[in-house]
Motif scaffolding. Structure first.
Motif, PDB file in Angstrom:
ATOM      1  N   ILE A  51       0.370   5.705   0.496  1.00 51.67           N
ATOM      2  CA  ILE A  51      -0.537   6.752   0.957  1.00 51.67           C
ATOM      3  C   ILE A  51      -0.121   8.090   0.359  1.00 51.67           C
ATOM      4  CG2 ILE A  51      -1.397   8.033   2.966  1.00 51.67           C
ATOM      5  CD1 ILE A  51      -1.129   5.497   4.596  1.00 51.67           C
TER       6      ILE A  51
ATOM      7  N   GLU B  77       0.825  -1.199   0.000  1.00 52.93           N
ATOM      8  CA  GLU B  77       0.000   0.000   0.000  1.00 52.93           C
ATOM      9  C   GLU B  77       0.864   1.255   0.000  1.00 52.93           C
ATOM     10  OE1 GLU B  77      -1.313   1.553   4.293  1.00 52.93           O
ATOM     11  OE2 GLU B  77      -2.292  -0.332   3.751  1.00 52.93           O
TER      12      GLU B  77
ATOM     13  N   LYS C  46     -10.905  10.529   3.390  1.00 48.26           N
ATOM     14  CA  LYS C  46      -9.926   9.493   3.059  1.00 48.26           C
ATOM     15  C   LYS C  46     -10.569   8.453   2.151  1.00 48.26           C
ATOM     16  CE  LYS C  46      -7.364   9.963   7.410  1.00 48.26           C
ATOM     17  NZ  LYS C  46      -6.872   9.263   8.630  1.00 48.26           N
TER      18      LYS C  46
ATOM     19  N   ARG D  63      -5.339   6.230  -0.024  1.00 47.39           N
ATOM     20  CA  ARG D  63      -4.561   5.046   0.344  1.00 47.39           C
ATOM     21  C   ARG D  63      -4.744   4.021  -0.770  1.00 47.39           C
ATOM     22  NH1 ARG D  63      -5.021   0.129   4.044  1.00 47.39           N
ATOM     23  NH2 ARG D  63      -7.253   0.483   4.081  1.00 47.39           N
TER      24      ARG D  63
ATOM     25  N   THR E   4      -9.895   4.788  -0.031  1.00 50.31           N
ATOM     26  CA  THR E   4      -9.068   3.619  -0.353  1.00 50.31           C
ATOM     27  C   THR E   4      -9.259   3.315  -1.835  1.00 50.31           C
ATOM     28  OG1 THR E   4      -9.324   2.703   1.866  1.00 50.31           O
ATOM     29  CG2 THR E   4      -8.568   1.209   0.147  1.00 50.31           C
TER      30      THR E   4
END
Length: 361
Positions: free
Chosen positions: A168, A166, A176, A200, A178
């Motif tokens: 960020i 991952e 936020k 992310r 994903t």
């Protein structure tokens, strides 16, 4: 003059050209893009994994290559076919030629190809298996081998393009997201970050519980190949329905459809270019879009899934966008982030931000 080379198609038809870039032989699915510009972004777009790309515009390389316009960290196509390659680019941002760029990544390019005739053939017969070869080989034998070779998208291509770990990307806002990386273009991340969204990015095999961690929304990215081969992503996305706002782009759109119970099918020659007209059904507005895909969602199969069609392709009527009637889930088949192409469709990122803000309230 460069070394003589050939493109051999599975039906035995041969196109003659000469190498620029790496002088190597490769197999791939031969496709075409109608974009007049944006060759660097196209070459580095993970959605082209496994393919030999034909540029229909006769001039390529005129403004060179720079270090800023990458959509991934490497060239993703297996080969490039152009009518003419410019050896002396003219642009203040140019750092190298297109041919040098291809050599850097050991990717063969062929120039001098009759791209008009090749494109007409692919439109008539559909995308075809092909091989870039050196001159002097037995073309009939190559064609026979091609007919026995599975298409690259016969297997799951996501492991070749998805991140292993991952990453960020911080932003100033309080939202936020994903992003499930199925081969995500970099400008998807840029479009979110500049809206104050921290992104992310997680590998395609990340589980639902991890994806939801501290997330206000989830995006499913673009990517290569047959969406049905990515069954693990489909299962994960299905488990996210109703949990959080979802936004899918290109392959992500198809994965949402399959997760809902719809079906996908392979288009005859796909949609690849920067000027494809798409109609937004609610407003009647027509958007000029960037596209790069070989599959589409079957509209009839959306019945009883809870989804409705929001956008259609003006060339063939295929599904270009959909949304859930009750849940904050929507997706588009085209690329709202552009790169290359028009930026008019970035409003969809604003729509996603609105959905996340509404969910938080």
């Amino acid at each position: 003059m460069g070394e003589k080379a050939l493109l051999v198609l599975e039906d035995g038809v041969v196109f003659k050209g000469e190498f620029f870039g790496a002088s190597s032989e490769v197999f791939g699915e031969v496709v075409f893009s109608t974009g007049m510009t944006g060759y660097q972004e196209a070459l580095t777009d993970p959605s082209y994994r496994g393919q030999i790309l034909t540029m229909t515009y006769p001039l390529a390389g005129n403004y060179g290559i720079n270090s800023e316009d990458f959509e991934s960290n490497e060239i993703q196509v297996r080969g490039l076919l152009v009518s003419g390659a410019c050896e002396f680019p003219s642009n203040h941002r140019a750092e190298k030629t297109l041919g040098t760029f291809l050599k850097d990544y050991k990717i063969p390019g062929l120039q001098g190809i009759d791209t008009r005739a090749l494109t007409r053939k692919l439109r008539k017969h559909g995308t075809m298996r092909g091989k870039i070869c050196r001159e002097g080989i037995d073309t009939e034998k190559v064609a026979e081998e091609l007919r026995k070779t599975p298409y690259p998208d016969n297997e799951d291509l996501l492991p070749e393009v998805s991140r292993n770990n991952e990453e960020i990307y911080e932003a100033d806002g309080n939202l936020k997201v994903t992003l499930i990386d199925c081969g995500a273009k970099e400008n998807i991340i840029r479009c979110l970050v500049k809206r104050g969204v921290t992104v992310r990015v997680v590998p395609a095999r990340t589980g639902a519980e991890d994806i939801l961690k501290e997330a206000d929304g989830v995006m499913i990215s673009n990517g290569p190949g047959d969406p049905s081969k990515a069954s693990y992503v489909i299962d994960t996305v299905k488990s996210l329905f109703g949990e959080i706002p979802l936004f899918g782009i290109c392959l992500g759109h198809q994965i949402i459809g399959l997760a809902a119970g719809a079906k996908a099918y392979k288009l005859k020659f796909g949609h690849r270019g920067l000027n494809h007209g798409v109609k937004e059904l609610e407003t009647g507005r027509v958007h000029i879009t960037t596209q790069n895909h070989g599959y589409s969602i079957d509209e009839k199969s959306l019945e009883k899934t809870g989804f409705e069609v929001t956008h259609v392709n003006l060339n063939d009527g295929s599904v270009e966008g959909m949304r859930h009637k009750d849940l904050p889930i929507f997706s588009v088949q085209y690329h709202p982030e552009g790169c290359p192409g028009p930026r008019d469709n970035e409003y969809l990122f604003d729509k996603f931000v609105e959905a996340m803000n509404a969910k938080k309230k």
